[in-house]
Enzyme design. Sequence first.
Site, PDB file in Angstrom:
ATOM      1  N   PRO A  19      24.418  63.476 146.408  1.00 38.76           N
ATOM      2  CA  PRO A  19      23.864  64.051 145.445  1.00 38.76           C
ATOM      3  C   PRO A  19      25.056  63.835 144.541  1.00 38.76           C
ATOM      4  O   PRO A  19      24.794  63.923 143.029  1.00 38.76           O
ATOM      5  CB  PRO A  19      22.792  65.127 145.209  1.00 38.76           C
ATOM      6  CG  PRO A  19      23.522  66.335 146.185  1.00 38.76           C
ATOM      7  CD  PRO A  19      23.992  65.656 147.638  1.00 38.76           C
ATOM      8  N   CYS A  20      26.487  64.350 145.057  1.00 38.96           N
ATOM      9  CA  CYS A  20      27.144  64.253 144.131  1.00 38.96           C
ATOM     10  C   CYS A  20      27.589  62.825 143.347  1.00 38.96           C
ATOM     11  O   CYS A  20      28.318  63.131 141.995  1.00 38.96           O
ATOM     12  CB  CYS A  20      28.908  64.560 145.458  1.00 38.96           C
ATOM     13  SG  CYS A  20      28.887  62.978 145.725  1.00 38.96           S
TER      14      CYS A  20
END
Length: 229
Positions: free
Chosen positions: A175-176
């Site tokens: 999810p970065c």
Amino acid sequence: MSCVQLDEESFFQSCRRLLKKSDELRDGWSWETAQGAKEGYLRKTVLRSVVTGAKRNQKIEEEEFEQLQSSVAVLENTEEDEDEDEAAVVINRPEAEGGRRLCFQFEFHVVFSSSYGTPVLYFRAFTLEGKSLSLEDVWSFIRPKLRLTSPDALLSTVTQQEHPLLGQTFYMLHPCKTEDFMTPVLQQAQQENRAVNYVLTWLSVVAPLVGLDVPLEYCSDLSPDSEPD
């Protein structure tokens, strides 16, 4: 809190609206809870015909990449008349030259990450004989969609992780980068005083990477009348 971050209750509300529409469309999403845990997650299982082989058509790759870039805009445009092409899953397998097709059962989970304040997509896949999809297979069909060239870039995009609620090994889309593509969408919606279903908007962007379809019918209004069972 940033406009691109969710708390758990907001995640739940977004999932609730998505589930309501999924039930109307018979799209197969369900709400699951892990034994002994209060948290839950979205789940969908689909059978996919997976194209294998070492070569791909360059035109298909370009069309898929353009589709990924425009997926958020398509979601916002409810007047779009053209049907979306089915998200393609193409795997490079040396034992399957010539474009052989294999049938895989994909299992997708959408789980809330309190660390990132975003949804996270977990998935795994098995052939009908029970053989699991390897990490190299996953990389082989994600690489052309994102135009990734380095192993480090692939590793930071898709990794094998323990499912936070099930304790089982899944593949995870990291999810970065979620904030990067969600920020302009949510900021514009905020300026226009327009409601956005965060989970649905996010899913429409990440789902094509792993061959998961998000029908355009989800673009219609979603009312929060019922909660996941």
